[in-house]
Design a protein around this motif. Structure first.
Motif, PDB file in Angstrom:
ATOM      1  N   ALA A 193      -9.461   5.925   3.467  1.00 18.68           N
ATOM      2  CA  ALA A 193      -8.015   6.352   3.133  1.00 18.68           C
ATOM      3  C   ALA A 193      -8.076   6.184   1.548  1.00 18.68           C
ATOM      4  O   ALA A 193      -7.616   6.844   0.688  1.00 18.68           O
ATOM      5  CB  ALA A 193      -7.019   5.923   3.767  1.00 18.68           C
ATOM      6  N   ASN A 194      -8.517   4.815   1.405  1.00 21.26           N
ATOM      7  CA  ASN A 194      -8.191   4.506  -0.106  1.00 21.26           C
ATOM      8  C   ASN A 194      -9.167   5.051  -1.037  1.00 21.26           C
ATOM      9  O   ASN A 194      -8.722   5.873  -2.032  1.00 21.26           O
ATOM     10  CB  ASN A 194      -8.175   3.026  -0.198  1.00 21.26           C
ATOM     11  CG  ASN A 194      -7.913   2.531  -1.531  1.00 21.26           C
ATOM     12  OD1 ASN A 194      -7.331   3.171  -2.423  1.00 21.26           O
ATOM     13  ND2 ASN A 194      -8.306   1.245  -1.922  1.00 21.26           N
TER      14      ASN A 194
ATOM     15  N   GLN B 231       0.896  -1.283   0.032  1.00 23.80           N
ATOM     16  CA  GLN B 231      -0.101   0.105  -0.044  1.00 23.80           C
ATOM     17  C   GLN B 231       0.781   1.356  -0.027  1.00 23.80           C
ATOM     18  O   GLN B 231       0.623   2.206  -0.619  1.00 23.80           O
ATOM     19  CB  GLN B 231      -0.809   0.143   1.191  1.00 23.80           C
ATOM     20  CG  GLN B 231      -2.264  -0.829   1.230  1.00 23.80           C
ATOM     21  CD  GLN B 231      -3.200  -0.610   2.288  1.00 23.80           C
ATOM     22  OE1 GLN B 231      -2.779   0.258   3.177  1.00 23.80           O
ATOM     23  NE2 GLN B 231      -4.180  -1.179   2.244  1.00 23.80           N
TER      24      GLN B 231
ATOM     25  N   TYR C 137      -3.211   8.930   3.447  1.00 21.83           N
ATOM     26  CA  TYR C 137      -2.820   7.744   2.845  1.00 21.83           C
ATOM     27  C   TYR C 137      -1.804   7.174   3.969  1.00 21.83           C
ATOM     28  O   TYR C 137      -2.085   5.819   4.315  1.00 21.83           O
ATOM     29  CB  TYR C 137      -1.793   8.082   1.674  1.00 21.83           C
ATOM     30  CG  TYR C 137      -2.462   7.983   0.441  1.00 21.83           C
ATOM     31  CD1 TYR C 137      -3.728   6.932   0.172  1.00 21.83           C
ATOM     32  CD2 TYR C 137      -2.005   8.312  -0.853  1.00 21.83           C
ATOM     33  CE1 TYR C 137      -4.316   6.847  -0.893  1.00 21.83           C
ATOM     34  CE2 TYR C 137      -2.685   8.434  -1.847  1.00 21.83           C
ATOM     35  CZ  TYR C 137      -3.802   7.542  -2.139  1.00 21.83           C
ATOM     36  OH  TYR C 137      -4.492   7.576  -3.187  1.00 21.83           O
TER      37      TYR C 137
ATOM     38  N   TYR D  59       0.568   3.975  -2.933  1.00 21.37           N
ATOM     39  CA  TYR D  59       0.367   5.272  -2.597  1.00 21.37           C
ATOM     40  C   TYR D  59       1.341   6.222  -3.072  1.00 21.37           C
ATOM     41  O   TYR D  59       1.285   7.254  -3.471  1.00 21.37           O
ATOM     42  CB  TYR D  59      -0.017   5.555  -0.880  1.00 21.37           C
ATOM     43  CG  TYR D  59      -1.545   4.792  -0.756  1.00 21.37           C
ATOM     44  CD1 TYR D  59      -2.353   4.532  -1.650  1.00 21.37           C
ATOM     45  CD2 TYR D  59      -1.514   4.525   0.395  1.00 21.37           C
ATOM     46  CE1 TYR D  59      -3.539   3.937  -1.575  1.00 21.37           C
ATOM     47  CE2 TYR D  59      -2.613   3.723   0.810  1.00 21.37           C
ATOM     48  CZ  TYR D  59      -3.743   3.430  -0.078  1.00 21.37           C
ATOM     49  OH  TYR D  59      -4.864   2.773   0.216  1.00 21.37           O
TER      50      TYR D  59
ATOM     51  N   VAL E 231      -3.356  14.588   1.123  1.00 21.07           N
ATOM     52  CA  VAL E 231      -3.788  13.130   0.685  1.00 21.07           C
ATOM     53  C   VAL E 231      -2.625  12.307   1.355  1.00 21.07           C
ATOM     54  O   VAL E 231      -2.856  11.220   1.985  1.00 21.07           O
ATOM     55  CB  VAL E 231      -3.868  13.161  -0.881  1.00 21.07           C
ATOM     56  CG1 VAL E 231      -4.106  11.876  -0.984  1.00 21.07           C
ATOM     57  CG2 VAL E 231      -4.915  14.120  -1.320  1.00 21.07           C
TER      58      VAL E 231
ATOM     59  N   LEU F  72       1.089   9.528  -5.633  1.00 19.02           N
ATOM     60  CA  LEU F  72       1.263  10.988  -5.274  1.00 19.02           C
ATOM     61  C   LEU F  72       2.334  11.625  -6.082  1.00 19.02           C
ATOM     62  O   LEU F  72       2.196  12.648  -6.408  1.00 19.02           O
ATOM     63  CB  LEU F  72       1.555  11.002  -3.754  1.00 19.02           C
ATOM     64  CG  LEU F  72       0.526  10.633  -2.655  1.00 19.02           C
ATOM     65  CD1 LEU F  72       0.868  10.607  -1.360  1.00 19.02           C
ATOM     66  CD2 LEU F  72      -0.619  11.742  -3.012  1.00 19.02           C
TER      67      LEU F  72
ATOM     68  N   GLY G 262      -8.894   2.268   6.876  1.00 22.11           N
ATOM     69  CA  GLY G 262      -8.083   1.998   5.808  1.00 22.11           C
ATOM     70  C   GLY G 262      -8.777   2.186   4.508  1.00 22.11           C
ATOM     71  O   GLY G 262      -8.222   2.826   3.415  1.00 22.11           O
TER      72      GLY G 262
END
Lengths: 583, 641
Positions: free
Chosen positions: B58-59, A245, B99, A249, B95, A253, B55
Motif C-alpha cells: 500500500a505504501n 500512517q 491506503y 496518508y 489510492v 492525499l 501494508g
C-alpha cells in the motif's frame, strides 16, 4: 527534584548549553534542503536552467556538510555533558553517603544504595542526553518544517496544522493511558522476577518440602497475570503506528488534491508540492519522536526520585557545634538510657538502662538473641543516638565529643564485619594509616593473627579478596580485632567477635588483652560463658533491659538467666570446630 | 536484592555494543524459536505476514501515485482552460482505499503481534519455571544464581524485543527494500545505481564507526565494572568505614575510578552519537545527488525520466536507505536475542531429576491388627509397596529406621567425598554428626532425601531401598531444617505454613510456640501478618532459624534432619527450642548436625566424621571413654579442627 538534580550539572553547563544549539543548527540545515530541492525542479528543470541545478546542488551539499558538522558536535558535547552529569551524580551520592549515620544506612539497605548509584544513574545519564539532544531537536524540527511549509504555501500548510493537532491529541491520550498501565505492569514484573530469584536461592527448601508443583502453580498464576497486564498496556500503544500512517496518508492525499488544483491554476509549482510532501514526513516524525522522548523521560523519573532521595538525605547524626576533642579516660556511664530504632515502634529496644563502668575494666555482656546487646554497645561510640537519657564516656555526654575523636577512642569490632580487597597490611592500616610494619605485627600478635599470617607465603602482603572471602571466619575475626587495636583506643568493644575462633585461641586473645592493654576498657559480647567468665563484671541482658550485673560468682548465685546459660554450656569447650561458627 | 531493574526499558549506554554476543548455532536456535512461535500461534503468524506485505505494498503504491499525479493529471491539465478534475478525484479515491487497507492491515498485525509476543513469552517463562523446579540440586550447585536469574530477566527481555519489534520490522524492511528497489529500477536505472552506491557508503561508515565505538564501549564496560565493584564493596562495608572514620580515603579512591568511567563513557557515547548524523547526512547527499542528476536527465530529455518520475524516485530514495539503516541497527539486537534464546533453550534442555520410585507414603490406621490406608491425617504413616511381580500391595509401617550400607558418594565420579559409610538409625533415635567443616556431615543428610544419588552401596529406609521410594514421598517423610534459612516474600504466617499447606492458623501458631518463635513474631509490626521481603532481610540470623524450625514443626514429619539449625540461636533459647523439638520428635528419628556440644550431647549415637570417613561412633560417654578424636574435640584441645 529537578532543582536538586540540576545542581549536579556543575562544570558541564557549557556543554549542556552548546549541545541543543548544535542540534538546532542541524535541524535548520535539514529544513532548508527540501526548499532548495523545490528550486531545482521549479527554477531548474521546469525552466531549463542547468546552471541553476548545479548551483542549488552545491548549496545543498554545503547544507549537508554543515548539518554533518553540527550533528557531530552535538553528539560529542551531548556525550560529554551526560557522562559528566552522571559522574557528578555518582560522586554527589557517594559523598553524601559517607556522611550517613548508621540509622541512615539502615534506612536504605546496601543493595538499595548500590542500585541507586549504578542502574539509576545510568538511566538518568541516558535521559539527560535525550533531553539535550532530542528534547530541543524534535520540537525545533517540527516548528522549522511547519514554518517552511507555511512559507511555501499557507493554505496547504494549514492541513499540517490540523494533522499535528489531531495526531498530537491522540498521542497525548494514548501515552497518558499507557504510562499508567506500563508502570503497573513493570512493578508486577519486578515482583515476578523477585519470586524467581527467591526460588533459585531457596531451591533446597522448595525441594525438601516437595513444593515444586505449588511454586509452579503460583508462578503460572503470576505469569498469566503479567500477560494480561502487558496485553492491556500494549493494546493502548498499538494505535500509535496505524494512527501515524493514517495521518500521513490523509495529508498526502489532501495535498495531492489541493496541490494539483493549485498547480493547474498556477498558484503552486510542482517542485514546491514535492517539498511539501517531504515536510509532511518531517513534521509527523518529529511528533512521534517527541512522544517517545516524553515516555522515556517519565520512565526515568522513578530513578530520578530514588537518586534525589539519597542526595537529599540529611545525616541523622551530626558533629556538635563546639566539639570536645579530648576524652579523659575510658569510663562509661549509662544514665536511664532508652533507645528505639524507629520512633514509631511500640516497644523500645532498650529501656531504662543504668550502668557504670570504670576505665580499664573488662566487661562481659551476655544475653539471648534479640536481647539488645549490640544496640547497647552501639550507643557508646554514638553509632546511634539515645532516645532518652545519656551515655557518658570519660564523664562527658558522647554527644559533646567530636565524632571522629570519639570513634577513634572507642573502637568497635562489629558483629557483621568486613575486610576490603587489598593486602593484609592495607586492611590493618584502616586502624591507623601511619602504622609501621612493627606496629601491625604487634597488634596481630595480640589478636593471635600472627600465626596464620606468618604461615602465608606472602605474609603481611597477602592479598585479601573482596569481603575477605579467602580467609576463614576465625581468621577474619582475628584480623578485624587487630585492625581495631591499631587505633590504640581507650575503649575496645568486641561484638561477638570471636565466635568463629576456637576456644583455646579465644582464651589466648583475652589473656593478651589483660596483659598488654590493661588501661583500655574492654567490652566483650559473647555467646560462650567461657569467653567472659573471668571479666571484672558481667552484664546480663534480657529483652532490652539489664537483668543482672556482677561478677561470675555473684551472677551464678543470684541470676537465673546466667545460671541457665552456664549450665547449658558447663564444662568442656562447648564447640566442636573452629570453622562452623556464627556468620 | 531489590527488584531487578536492568535489561528493561532503557539499556545501559553500553547495551548495544558492549558484549559481543556469540551464538553457537544461530540457524538452529532461530529454527527452534520460530517452531516455538508456530506451535501455538501458527495461524496468527501467517496472518501477520500477509498483513505486513499488504501494508508495504500500500505504501509503495502510494508513492508511485506521485508520478501518476504529476505526469498523468497535473501536466495534461496545465494550460487547459476548463480543467476537469473528476478523473483526478477518482484516482485519489482509489489510492485512498489502498491506503486505508494499508492502515487497517498495520493495525491488525500490530494487535495480533501483542498476543503472539506476550503469549509466547508467557509460555516460555512458564515452561522455564516448571522445568527449573524439576532440575536436580546439582544444577543449582554448578550454575551461579545470577546466571540462571539473568535468563529470566535479560534473556527474556531481549527476546521480547525481538519477537514484538525486530521480527515484524525485519520482515517489513526486507519487503520494503525489495519492492522499493524494483520500483526504483522501473523509474530510472542510473539514479538507482547512485542510490545503491550511497547506501554502500553508509553501511561502510556504520561498520567503521561502530567498530571504533565498540572498543571504547569495551573500555567503558570495564570502567563500569570497576566502579560498580567498588560501590558494592564499600556499601557492604559502609558501617566499618564509619567506625574507622575512613570516609575521606574512601571518597578519594572513588573519585579516581569515577573519573576514569567518565572518560570511558564520554568516548564511547561520542562515537555512538556521531553515527546517526553521519548516516542522516549521507542520506541527504544521496538525495541531493539524485535530485541534481535526475534534474539534468529530465532536462536533457535523452531518457524517459519525467518530473513526476523524479518526484516519486526522490521519495523512494528516502524510503530505501531507512529500512537498510533499521536492519543494520536491529542486527545486533537480533544476535543478542538469539544468544538469549540459546541460553533459554539450554535451560529447557537440562535433564530433570529422574524419579523411578514407586513406593508411596500414605496415612495409615490400624484396623483389626492390620494396616490400612486412609485419607485422614492419623499421625501414622505407611509405605505402600506395590510389588511389581504380582501387583500385590503391601503396607510397611513408617518407623524411621534408616541404614547406610557401604555408601560411597562424590559430586562427580572422579572425586569421591564420602567413603564406605556404614550407619544405622533405629526408630526414634537421635543421631548426631560432628566433625570439622568439609568432613561431609551435610552431604550425608543430602543423600537421605536424595538431593544427590549415591555412587555405590545402599541406603534403606524401613527396609526399603530409597531408590524405590517415590522422591516426593521420601522428602515428605523427612523434615529438614537447613543450614541456610530461606524465607519467601510473604507473611510470617504463610512462611511457616510452607511446611504444611493445609495447616490452620492455630496449628501454625502452635508450631511457632513450640519453636519459641512466637514471642518475637508478636513483637513484629504486624505480628504473624508481617510481610517478609528480601529473604527476611530485616530479621536476625537467629530469628530466621527459629522460623525455619517452626516451619519444620508445622510439617510434623516422621523423621527430622537438623543441619546446624540452631547455630545462630543463643544457648538458652536453644535449650527451650530443643525441649519443644524433643517433645515433637519423641519416638521419631532425628539426624542432627551441630558444632555445639550442648546440641549433640544427649544423642543416642554420635558419629564423628573426618574427610568423608566415619572415625568414631557411639554415645557421648562411650566416645569420651575412647579418648579419641571426639575426646580431643570435646576437651577443646583440638589440633586442627
Amino acid at each position: 527534584m529537578i532543582k536538586t538534580l540540576s545542581k549536579y550539572v556543575k562544570e558541564f553547563k557549557t556543554d549542556s548549553i552548546i549541545t541543543p544549539l548544535f542540534m538546532l543548527l542541524e535541524v535548520f540545515m535539514e529544513t532548508i534542503v527540501p526548499l532548495m530541492m523545490a528550486s531545482v525542479i521549479d527554477n531548474g528543470v521546469n525552466k531549463g536552467d542547468i546552471n541553476h541545478i548545479y548551483k542549488m546542488g552545491i548549496f545543498m551539499v554545503i547544507a549537508a556538510g554543515v548539518g554533518l558538522f553540527a550533528g557531530i558536535m552535538g553528539g560529542k558535547y551531548g556525550a560529554r555533558a551526560s557522562a559528566g552529569f552522571a559522574r557528578n551524580l555518582r560522586s554527589g551520592m557517594y559523598e553524601n553517603i559517607q556522611k550517613f549515620s548508621f540509622a541512615n544506612i539502615d534506612r536504605f539497605s546496601t543493595a538499595g544504595l548500590v542500585t541507586r548509584m549504578t542502574t539509576d544513574v545510568t538511566n538518568l545519564q541516558n535521559a539527560y542526553q535525550m533531553i539535550l539532544r532530542m528534547c530541543f531537536r524534535a520540537p525545533a524540527s517540527l516548528i522549522c518544517a511547519l514554518g517552511a511549509a507555511f512559507f511555501i504555501n499557507a493554505k496547504i500548510a494549514s492541513i499540517y496544522l490540523l494533522a499535528v493537532v489531531f495526531l498530537g491529541g491522540c498521542i497525548v491520550i494514548i501515552v497518558k493511558k499507557a504510562m499508567h498501565y506500563f508502570r503497573e505492569v513493570f512493578e508486577k514484573y519486578d515482583d515476578l522476577n523477585a519470586s524467581v530469584q527467591e526460588n533459585i536461592a531457596g531451591i533446597r527448601v522448595v525441594k525438601a518440602f516437595v513444593r515444586e508443583d505449588y511454586e509452579t502453580d503460583k508462578f503460572h498464576k503470576a505469569s498469566s497475570n503479567i500477560y494480561k497486564m502487558f496485553v492491556k498496556a500494549e493494546n493502548t500503544v498499538v494505535w500509535n503506528m496505524p494512527l501515524m500512517q493514517f495521518t500521513v496518508y490523509a495529508c498526502i492525499l489532501g495535498i495531492s488534491w489541493l496541490g494539483a488544483n493549485m498547480i493547474v491554476v498556477g498558484s503552486l509549482e510542482t517542485g514546491a508540492l514535492m517539498s511539501l510532501l517531504t515536510y509532511c514526513m518531517n513534521i509527523l516524525m518529529s511528533l512521534m519522536m517527541l512522544s517517545m522522548v516524553f515516555v522515556m523521560l517519565t520512565m526515568s523519573t522513578a530513578s530520578a526520585e530514588r537518586i534525589t532521595e539519597v542526595l537529599n538525605e540529611k545525616p541523622s547524626l551530626t558533629n556538635p557545634e563546639n566539639p570536645d576533642f579530648q576524652i579523659p579516660d575510658g569510663s562509661i556511664q549509662f544514665e536511664n538510657v532508652s533507645f528505639r530504632y524507629n520512633a514509631t515502634s511500640e516497644e523500645p529496644t532498650l529501656s531504662h538502662v543504668d550502668l557504670s563502668i570504670k576505665a580499664g575494666e573488662t566487661i562481659g555482656i551476655l544475653g539471648g538473641t534479640g536481647s539488645a546487646k549490640t544496640s547497647l554497645v552501639n550507643l557508646i561510640s554514638r553509632l546511634y543516638d539515645v532516645t532518652e537519657g545519656t551515655v557518658k564516656v570519660g564523664g562527658k555526654d558522647v554527644r559533646n565529643y567530636d565524632l571522629e575523636t570519639l570513634r577513634n577512642e572507642v573502637a568497635v569490632v562489629l558483629q557483621k564485619n568486613v575486610l576490603f580487597s587489598g593486602t593484609i597490611l592495607d586492611n590493618l592500616r584502616w586502624g591507623d594509616k601511619d602504622a609501621t610494619l612493627e606496629d601491625c605485627k604487634r597488634v596481630c600478635r595480640l589478636a593471635c593473627a600472627d600465626e596464620f599470617i606468618d604461615r602465608k607465603p606472602d605474609g603481611y602482603e597477602t592479598h585479601i579478596e573482596q569481603g575477605g572471602s579467602n580467609v576463614s571466619g576465625g581468621q577474619k575475626q582475628r584480623l578485624c580485632i587487630a585492625r581495631a587495636l591499631l587505633k590504640k583506643p581507650k575503649i575496645l568493644i568486641l561484638d561477638d567477635s570471636t565466635s568463629a575462633v576456637d576456644t583455646a585461641t579465644d582464651a589466648k586473645i583475652r589473656q593478651a588483652f589483660a596483659e598488654e592493654i590493661p588501661e583500655t576498657t574492654k567490652l566483650i559480647i559473647a555467646q560462650r560463658v567461657s569467653s567472659i567468665q573471668n571479666a571484672d563484671h558481667i552484664i546480663v541482658m534480657d529483652n532490652g533491659t539489664v537483668n543482672g550485673f556482677g561478677t561470675h560468682e555473684e551472677l551464678l548465685e543470684n541470676n537465673e538467666i546466667y545460671k541457665d546459660v552456664y549450665e547449658s554450656q558447663n564444662s568442656g569447650s562447648g564447640d566442636f570446630d573452629e570453622n562452623g561458627g556464627i556468620e | 536484592m531489590p527488584p531487578m531493574n536492568n535489561g528493561r526499558g532503557m539499556k545501559g549506554p553500553g547495551g548495544r555494543f558492549a558484549k559481543g554476543p556469540r551464538v553457537e548455532n544461530p540457524g538452529k536456535v532461530l529454527k527452534r524459536l520460530v517452531g516455538f512461535l508456530m506451535k501455538n500461534y501458527g495461524i496468527q503468524m501467517v496472518i501477520v505476514g500477509i498483513c505486513i506485505i499488504i501494508g508495504v505494498f500500500a505504501n509503495v503504491r502510494g508513492t508511485l501515485f506521485l508520478k501518476t499525479l504529476i505526469d498523468g493529471y497535473i501536466k495534461p491539465l496545465l494550460g487547459t482552460t476548463n480543467p476537469d478534475f473528476a478523473p483526478l478525484a477518482r484516482a485519489i479515491m482509489e489510492v485512498a482505499i489502498v491506503y486505508l487497507v494499508g492502515v487497517v492491515s498495520t493495525l491488525a498485525y500490530s494487535k495480533i503481534m501483542i498476543y503472539v509476543a506476550q503469549g509466547t513469552l508467557r509460555n516460555m517463562r512458564n515452561e522455564m519455571f516448571a522445568h527449573m523446579e524439576k532440575l536436580p540440586i546439582k544444577y543449582f550447585d554448578t550454575h551461579s544464581h545470577g546466571d540462571v536469574m539473568s535468563t529470566y530477566t535479560n534473556d527474556i527481555d531481549t527476546l521480547r524485543q525481538m519477537i514484538s519489534q525486530s521480527m515484524p520490522q525485519l520482515l517489513s524492511s526486507a519487503i520494503t527494500i525489495v519492492s522499493v528497489f524494483v520500483s526504483m529500477l522501473t523509474l530510472s536505472i542510473p539514479l538507482t545505481v547512485i542510490t545503491v552506491a550511497m547506501v554502500g557508503i553508509m553501511l561502510y561508515c556504520t561498520k567503521t564507526l561502530s567498530g571504533k565505538s565498540g572498543s571504547y564501549f569495551m573500555a567503558q564496560q570495564r570502567d563500569i565494572a570497576n566502579v560498580n565493584g567498588y560501590i558494592e564493596e564499600m556499601m557492604e562495608g559502609q558501617k566499618v568505614v564509619k567506625v574507622f572514620c575512613h570516609e575521606e580515603e574512601s571518597i578519594a579512591k572513588f573519585k579516581e575510578l569515577n573519573d576514569q568511567l567518565f572518560d570511558g563513557a564520554y568516548n564511547a557515547n561520542k562515537f555512538a552519537n556521531i553515527l546517526m548524523p553521519v548516516n542522516a547526512q549521507i542520506g541527504n547527499i544521496s538525495y541531493v545527488l539524485c535530485a541534481v542528476v535526475g534534474g539534468i536527465l529530465a532536462l536533457g530529455g535523452s531518457s524517459t525520466l519525467t518530473v513526476g518520475a523524479l518526484a516519486s524516485f526522490l521519495t523512494f530514495n528516502k524510503s530505501f536507505s531507512q529500512p537498510i539503516n533499521q536492519v543494520s541497527m536491529q542486527l545486533n539486537s537480533i544476535i543478542m536475542a538469539l544468544a538469549g534464546a540459546e541460553r533459554i533453550f539450554k535451560l529447557l534442555d537440562e535433564k530433570v531429576e529422574v524419579d523411578d520410585g514407586y513406593v508411596t507414603l500414605v496415612n495409615a490406621k490400624e484396623e483389626d491388627g492390620k494396616l490400612t490406608e486412609t485419607a485422614e491425617r492419623t499421625e501414622h504413616w505407611a509405605w505402600k509397596h506395590i510389588h511389581q511381580a504380582d501387583d500385590s500391595v503391601e503396607y510397611v509401617p513408617l518407623t524411621g529406621d534408616v541404614r547406610f550400607n557401604g555408601v560411597d558418594f562424590g559430586y562427580s565420579d572422579e572425586k569421591i567425598v564420602l567413603h564406605d559409610i556404614q550407619l544405622f538409625a533405629k526408630p526414634g533415635q537421635k543421631i548426631a554428626f560432628v566433625g570439622s567443616t568439609g568432613a561431609g556431615k551435610t552431604t550425608i543428610t543430602n543423600l537421605i532425601n536424595r538431593f544427590y544419588d549415591i555412587q555405590d552401596g545402599k541406603i534403606r529406609y524401613d527396609g526399603i531401598n530409597i531408590n524405590k521410594i517415590c522422591k516426593d514421598d521420601l522428602r515428605r517423610s523427612l523434615g529438614i531444617v537447613l543450614q541456610d534459612t530461606h524465607l519467601f516474600t510473604n507473611t510470617v504466617m504463610e512462611n511457616i505454613r510452607y511446611g504444611r499447606l493445609d495447616a490452620t492458623d492455630e496449628e501454625v501458631i502452635a508450631a511457632a510456640k513450640r519453636a519459641n518463635a512466637d514471642k518475637f513474631i508478636r513483637r513484629l509490626p504486624d505480628g504473624y501478618q508481617t510481610v517478609l521481603t528480601g529473604d527476611g532481610g530485616n530479621l536476625s540470623q537467629g530469628q530466621r532459624q527459629l522460623l525455619a524450625i517452626a516451619r519444620a514443626a508445622v510439617a510434623d514429619p516422621p523423621v527430622l534432619i537438623l543441619d546446624e539449625a540452631t547455630s545462630s540461636i543463643d544457648t538458652r533459647t536453644e535449650k527451650i527450642v530443643q525441649q519443644g523439638m524433643d517433645n515433637l520428635m519423641k519416638g521419631r528419628t532425628t539426624f542432627v548436625i551441630a558444632h555445639r556440644l550442648s546440641t549433640v550431647k544427649n544423642s543416642d549415637c554420635i558419629v564423628v566424621l573426618e574427610q568423608g570417613r566415619i572415625l568414631e561412633k557411639g554415645t557421648h560417654d562411650e566416645l569420651l571413654a575412647l579418648k579419641g578424636r571426639y575426646y580431643q574435640l570435646y576437651t577443646g584441645n583440638s589440633i586442627s579442627a
